[in-house]
Design a protein around this motif. Structure first.
Motif, PDB file in Angstrom:
ATOM      1  N   LEU A 141      21.202   8.097  -2.784  1.00  0.00           N
ATOM      2  CA  LEU A 141      21.880   6.954  -2.192  1.00  0.00           C
ATOM      3  C   LEU A 141      21.829   5.718  -3.089  1.00  0.00           C
ATOM      4  O   LEU A 141      22.596   4.779  -2.909  1.00  0.00           O
ATOM      5  N   LEU A 142      20.900   5.714  -4.050  1.00  0.00           N
ATOM      6  CA  LEU A 142      20.779   4.587  -4.974  1.00  0.00           C
ATOM      7  C   LEU A 142      21.716   4.810  -6.149  1.00  0.00           C
ATOM      8  O   LEU A 142      21.559   5.771  -6.901  1.00  0.00           O
ATOM      9  N   ARG A 143      22.677   3.947  -6.328  1.00  0.00           N
ATOM     10  CA  ARG A 143      23.729   4.170  -7.325  1.00  0.00           C
ATOM     11  C   ARG A 143      23.311   3.678  -8.711  1.00  0.00           C
ATOM     12  O   ARG A 143      23.866   2.755  -9.274  1.00  0.00           O
ATOM     13  N   PHE A 144      22.242   4.299  -9.243  1.00  0.00           N
ATOM     14  CA  PHE A 144      21.873   3.956 -10.604  1.00  0.00           C
ATOM     15  C   PHE A 144      21.693   5.204 -11.446  1.00  0.00           C
ATOM     16  O   PHE A 144      21.113   5.197 -12.500  1.00  0.00           O
ATOM     17  N   GLY A 145      22.263   6.321 -10.977  1.00  0.00           N
ATOM     18  CA  GLY A 145      22.217   7.544 -11.760  1.00  0.00           C
ATOM     19  C   GLY A 145      21.275   8.582 -11.188  1.00  0.00           C
ATOM     20  O   GLY A 145      21.223   9.691 -11.666  1.00  0.00           O
ATOM     21  N   ARG A 195       0.829  -1.213   0.000  1.00  0.00           N
ATOM     22  CA  ARG A 195       0.000   0.000   0.000  1.00  0.00           C
ATOM     23  C   ARG A 195       0.856   1.251   0.000  1.00  0.00           C
ATOM     24  O   ARG A 195       0.554   2.227  -0.686  1.00  0.00           O
ATOM     25  N   ALA A 196       1.945   1.242   0.767  1.00  0.00           N
ATOM     26  CA  ALA A 196       2.827   2.415   0.812  1.00  0.00           C
ATOM     27  C   ALA A 196       3.545   2.619  -0.518  1.00  0.00           C
ATOM     28  O   ALA A 196       3.744   3.759  -0.962  1.00  0.00           O
ATOM     29  N   GLN A 231      12.719   4.739  -9.085  1.00  0.00           N
ATOM     30  CA  GLN A 231      12.546   6.102  -8.599  1.00  0.00           C
ATOM     31  C   GLN A 231      11.203   6.265  -7.891  1.00  0.00           C
ATOM     32  O   GLN A 231      11.105   6.866  -6.816  1.00  0.00           O
ATOM     33  N   ASP A 232      10.156   5.701  -8.488  1.00  0.00           N
ATOM     34  CA  ASP A 232       8.819   5.844  -7.923  1.00  0.00           C
ATOM     35  C   ASP A 232       8.723   5.186  -6.549  1.00  0.00           C
ATOM     36  O   ASP A 232       8.213   5.781  -5.581  1.00  0.00           O
ATOM     37  N   VAL A 233       9.198   3.947  -6.446  1.00  0.00           N
ATOM     38  CA  VAL A 233       9.134   3.225  -5.169  1.00  0.00           C
ATOM     39  C   VAL A 233       9.979   3.919  -4.110  1.00  0.00           C
ATOM     40  O   VAL A 233       9.568   4.066  -2.948  1.00  0.00           O
ATOM     41  N   ALA A 234      11.181   4.363  -4.513  1.00  0.00           N
ATOM     42  CA  ALA A 234      12.060   5.030  -3.555  1.00  0.00           C
ATOM     43  C   ALA A 234      11.414   6.294  -2.989  1.00  0.00           C
ATOM     44  O   ALA A 234      11.469   6.552  -1.773  1.00  0.00           O
TER      45      ALA A 234
END
Length: 423
Positions: free
Chosen positions: A67-71, A30-31, A55-58
């Protein structure tokens, strides 16, 4: 958690957030704004995520993107898919077979389980299923009549647009915009083959609009370039095609994949040749050859299926030379294009008509009419109005001597008009 963030291992990141906050998987779903089954597959490493989904979930879970190393932001080059551990995975479209996609499409048509809301008919599997159906239809185009494929393609466009409307306010809208763009682009191609130019143009315009809503630069360029090819080769409006190529070049930028740049340069060369600009056409072909030779021209970027190689550049060069009335150069380029890899039957027939024009310019009338006679047979076999119309245009433009081969071809055309000709 630090290691998972550094490698963009979303399975560990999402499970870590769930554990830290004391949530159940239902609470987490749900979150995050996704189904519980989807969240479960992610946590268990069975579900790949696109960059936009990451990106959306984060953002929904409060995980800082830097902090997510994908650009940091989703790539606008196309739907890059990241698997467990941050590795670049295989796109969902390629991993789902056509049969499963058709079953999913049939399920989506009726809107899911009884009593489900409109948004309930859309989830993370909807866009991949729609794309796979489009891919299957494209494969069938090589051996099937566009007239037979068109009703299904039109229905698929309607379904894609309905799913896109149902996705309003959900995290799936972007992916469904891309799927709707692909469906409209294929329907446009089929309409063009059937001679329905206004319907084709309408679908191409919708394909461009949906690609821009998806915010995927390469898809935008692909649809703009496809519309340019339509205007140049079908509508015979090279000036408009050239304007569309310039717009696509602006969108593409200078750091794009070599396949995209080579393909767009060849499209521009055709437009320049159509308006009689030999120098600009030659420069565009040279740019395409340079892009083909780049080390990065290996795996083609979505939505391209095959890398653009020297064989394809040769085919484009041949058509350019025909338009510039340089028969010897055209025949050499055609020979180079067909030496290593034959095209599909319909594409080969269209090239035959182009090559026939080069033979006429060289005074080889018998060979020219042999080629268009074969092309006519292919057009009748596949019920391709575009191909038959191209043969008609060739005959109408011919002003040479009335040789025996010309008279025999005319008799065949007369029988076709009377409805007595065999394919």
């Amino acid at each position: 958690m630090a290691a998972a963030l550094a490698t963009c291992d979303m399975a560990v990141v999402i499970e870590g957030v769930r554990t830290a906050r004391g949530w159940s998987q239902g609470d987490l779903a749900r979150a995050a704004g996704y189904s519980q089954s989807w969240v479960s597959r992610v946590i268990n490493g069975r579900q790949s995520l696109t960059a936009e989904q990451i990106q959306d979930v984060a953002e929904r879970l409060g995980v800082p993107l830097h902090l997510l190393r994908f650009g940091g932001v989703p790539s606008r080059e196309g739907p890059t898919v990241l698997g467990p551990g941050g590795t670049k995975g295989v796109g969902l479209t390629r991993r789902r077979d056509f049969g499963r996609a058709v079953a999913a499409g049939a399920f989506l048509t009726v809107g899911g389980p009884a009593g489900a809301g409109e948004q309930g008919s859309v989830d993370e599997s909807t866009a991949p299923a729609l794309r796979t159906i489009t891919s299957g239809q494209r494969r069938m185009d090589a051996s099937s009549s566009a007239r037979h494929l068109l009703p299904g393609a039109a229905a698929h466009v309607h379904l894609s647009e309905q799913m896109l409307a149902n996705a309003h306010g959900t995290p799936f809208r972007t992916d469904l915009s891309a799927a709707a763009s692909e469906a409209s682009g294929f329907a446009a191609w089929l309409h063009a083959d059937q001679g329905a130019t206004e319907a084709a143009r309408t679908h191409y315009r919708n394909a461009v609009l949906r690609a821009r809503q998806a915010r995927i630069r390469l898809l935008d360029v692909y649809m703009l370039g496809s519309l340019a090819v339509f205007e140049i080769e079908v509508a015979e409006a090279p000036e408009l095609g050239l304007a569309l190529v310039h717009e696509a070049e602006h969108v593409l930028g200078r750091s794009a994949h070599p396949t995209a740049r080579a393909w767009l340069s060849c499209t521009g060369a055709l437009a320049h040749a159509g308006v009689g600009d030999r120098a600009a056409a030659a420069r565009a072909i040279r740019r395409a050859e340079q892009e083909v030779d780049r080390p990065g021209n290996t795996d083609p970027p979505w939505p391209w299926v095959f890398a653009f190689d020297h064989t394809k550049v040769a085919g484009a060069r041949a058509k350019v030379e025909v338009r510039l009335q340089r028969p010897e150069e055209a025949r050499k380029a055609f020979a180079e294009a067909h030496a290593r890899r034959p095209a599909s039957a319909k594409q080969s027939a269209l090239l035959q008509v182009e090559l026939a024009s080069a033979h006429v310019d060289a005074g080889e009338v018998e060979e020219a009419f042999r080629l268009v006679d074969e092309a006519l047979s292919t057009g009748l076999r596949f019920d391709s109005r575009r191909l038959v119309a191209r043969v008609h245009s060739f005959r109408k433009a011919y002003r040479g001597p009335g040789a025996l081969c010309v008279r025999e071809f005319d008799r065949r055309m007369e029988a076709l008009v009377r409805g007595t000709a065999a394919g």
